[in-house]
Design a protein around this motif. Structure first.
Motif, short mmCIF file in Angstrom:
data_model
loop_
_atom_site.label_atom_id
_atom_site.label_comp_id
_atom_site.label_asym_id
_atom_site.label_seq_id
_atom_site.Cartn_x
_atom_site.Cartn_y
_atom_site.Cartn_z
N VAL A 82 0.76 -1.19 -0.05
CA VAL A 82 0.20 0.15 0.04
C VAL A 82 0.78 1.27 -0.12
CG1 VAL A 82 -1.74 1.31 1.34
CG2 VAL A 82 -2.10 -0.94 1.13
N LEU A 83 1.93 1.29 0.75
CA LEU A 83 2.78 2.42 0.84
C LEU A 83 3.63 2.61 -0.46
CD1 LEU A 83 3.88 4.72 2.71
CD2 LEU A 83 5.68 3.13 3.44
N ASP A 84 3.94 1.40 -0.91
CA ASP A 84 4.65 1.50 -2.30
C ASP A 84 3.55 1.96 -3.39
OD1 ASP A 84 6.81 0.49 -0.97
OD2 ASP A 84 6.42 -1.68 -1.83
N PHE A 85 2.18 1.59 -3.48
CA PHE A 85 1.47 2.45 -4.12
C PHE A 85 1.31 3.77 -4.06
CE2 PHE A 85 -2.91 3.56 -5.10
CZ PHE A 85 -3.00 3.24 -6.64
N VAL A 86 1.31 4.25 -2.94
CA VAL A 86 1.03 5.55 -2.68
C VAL A 86 2.21 6.40 -3.13
CG1 VAL A 86 0.81 7.33 -0.63
CG2 VAL A 86 -0.36 5.19 -0.90
N ARG A 87 3.52 5.82 -2.69
CA ARG A 87 4.73 6.46 -3.24
C ARG A 87 4.98 6.64 -4.47
NH1 ARG A 87 8.67 3.39 1.01
NH2 ARG A 87 8.58 5.02 2.74
N LYS A 88 4.28 5.72 -5.42
CA LYS A 88 4.59 5.76 -7.02
C LYS A 88 3.43 6.93 -7.63
CE LYS A 88 5.64 0.87 -7.61
NZ LYS A 88 5.20 -0.36 -7.94
N LYS A 89 2.38 7.46 -6.63
CA LYS A 89 1.43 8.20 -7.13
C LYS A 89 1.92 9.58 -7.63
CE LYS A 89 -2.41 5.94 -8.08
NZ LYS A 89 -3.15 6.50 -9.09
#
Length: 89
Positions: A82-89
């Protein structure tokens, strides 16, 4: 319970995106628990007195904007999809 209700309200009242794994409970809840005891068996009966409706209908789960599973191996190794997904945004 409360986390699903709060997430649902955030989704409705802000520009927040609800991401992660599907929660285990239904978004619409009951509250105001009351009880009475049956006179002969002494069994206690519990019942709700209020329904909290956060989404229309009676869905089994809160709809997410982006479902991101958390595999056990990721959890075990300290990865956070989830954190990885947010960082890619």
């Amino acid at each position: 319970g409360a986390a699903i209700t709060i997430a649902s309200q955030f989704g409705k009242e802000t520009n927040a995106q609800i991401i992660g794994e599907k929660p285990g409970g239904k978004p619409n809840q009951t509250a105001g628990l009351r009880s009475f005891t049956l006179p002969n068996s002494k069994l206690t009966i519990y019942f709700p007195t209020k329904k909290i409706v956060t989404v229309k209908g009676d869905p089994d789960f809160l709809e997410l904007d982006q479902e991101i599973p958390l595999p056990y191996l990721d959890f075990k190794t300290g990865k956070d999809p989830v954190l990885d997904f947010v960082r890619k945004k």
